[in-house]
Design a protein around this motif. Structure first.
Motif, short mmCIF file in Angstrom:
data_model
loop_
_atom_site.label_atom_id
_atom_site.label_comp_id
_atom_site.label_asym_id
_atom_site.label_seq_id
_atom_site.Cartn_x
_atom_site.Cartn_y
_atom_site.Cartn_z
N GLU A 177 -6.64 30.08 -20.84
CA GLU A 177 -7.83 29.16 -20.09
C GLU A 177 -9.25 28.64 -20.60
N SER A 178 -9.48 30.23 -22.05
CA SER A 178 -10.05 29.78 -22.12
C SER A 178 -10.79 28.18 -22.98
N ARG A 179 -9.97 27.78 -23.82
CA ARG A 179 -8.97 26.80 -24.60
C ARG A 179 -9.23 25.86 -23.81
N VAL A 180 -8.18 25.36 -22.76
CA VAL A 180 -8.33 24.59 -21.58
C VAL A 180 -9.41 24.59 -21.50
N ARG A 181 -10.20 24.96 -21.01
CA ARG A 181 -11.63 24.61 -20.54
C ARG A 181 -12.47 23.84 -21.04
N GLY A 182 -12.59 24.76 -22.62
CA GLY A 182 -13.66 23.89 -23.51
C GLY A 182 -12.69 22.73 -24.35
N ARG A 183 -11.18 22.28 -24.35
CA ARG A 183 -10.99 21.39 -24.35
C ARG A 183 -11.59 20.01 -23.32
N LEU A 184 -11.33 20.64 -22.20
CA LEU A 184 -11.84 19.42 -20.40
C LEU A 184 -13.21 19.00 -21.08
N ARG A 185 -14.04 20.21 -21.31
CA ARG A 185 -15.65 19.78 -21.56
C ARG A 185 -15.98 18.72 -22.60
N GLU A 220 -13.35 16.65 -24.21
CA GLU A 220 -12.61 15.29 -24.57
C GLU A 220 -12.75 14.52 -23.58
N TYR A 221 -13.41 15.30 -22.23
CA TYR A 221 -13.95 14.51 -21.02
C TYR A 221 -15.23 14.84 -19.78
N ALA A 222 -15.43 15.98 -21.08
CA ALA A 222 -17.35 15.85 -19.65
C ALA A 222 -16.75 16.45 -18.46
N SER A 223 -15.76 17.80 -18.54
CA SER A 223 -15.04 17.92 -17.53
C SER A 223 -15.63 19.20 -17.27
N THR A 224 -14.56 19.41 -15.78
CA THR A 224 -14.69 21.24 -15.55
C THR A 224 -13.25 21.34 -14.85
N LEU A 225 -12.79 23.00 -15.39
CA LEU A 225 -11.68 23.13 -15.03
C LEU A 225 -11.65 23.44 -13.57
#
Length: 165
Positions: free
Chosen positions: A27-35, A37-42
């Motif tokens: 979850e931490s890695r997915v959150r980081g990548r979304l933030r 690469e997409y300036a987004s959140t989970l």
């Protein structure tokens, strides 16, 4: 159902902690990548994905979204407002009850989700790349059995039936 031996208690606790650690790491890695690469959140990604998965052309009610995402209506309202402003979702009142609001993906929201979802799948594949296809299948079966065991161990009515994730 067999009762677990006392000597297995330590191993069971160790497994629980290992599962929790893996979940938190992923979850931490997915959150980081979304933030990054997409300036987004989970939560934004999850909301768009739930709306995309909805079978209804009218979208989902705020209450249904709240249940699916397991968040309060208050948290959902703020998130919905931001996504409406960004034109990723639209909101409309029910014709039967003006208090009921339907939320659905816009075309822009669908495009944004498709792009994020493709990368999300790749990120998950990367994290599971150290396992063989057979190991993934075995782990999936075992975690499914664990889920059933947890459900059976719950007091009557304490565990609601959920989707087959």
């Amino acid at each position: 159902m067999a009762v677990q031996k006392k000597s297995d208690d330590r191993e069971t606790l160790r497994l629980w902690l290992r599962l929790l650690k893996c979940t938190n790491m992923i979850e931490s890695r997915v959150r980081g990548r979304l933030r990054e690469e997409y300036a987004s959140t989970l939560p934004r990604f999850d909301m768009l994905a739930q709306l995309d998965a909805a079978d209804s052309a009218s979208g989902l009610t705020m209450g249904e979204l709240s249940r699916r995402l397991m968040v309060t209506n208050g948290n959902l309202t703020g998130l919905t407002e931001r996504l409406v402003k960004e034109k990723l979702v639209s909101r409309s009142a029910s014709t039967q009850d003006r208090r009921t609001q339907f939320v659905r993906l816009t075309a822009a929201g669908k495009r944004a989700l498709q792009e994020m979802a493709a990368d999300h799948r790749e990120w998950i594949q990367e994290m599971f790349a150290g396992l063989t296809a057979n190991e993934v299948a075995q782990l999936n079966t075992l975690v499914g059995r664990l889920k059933d065991s947890v459900r059976l161990a719950a007091p009557d009515g304490a565990e609601k039936e959920e989707d087959n994730r």
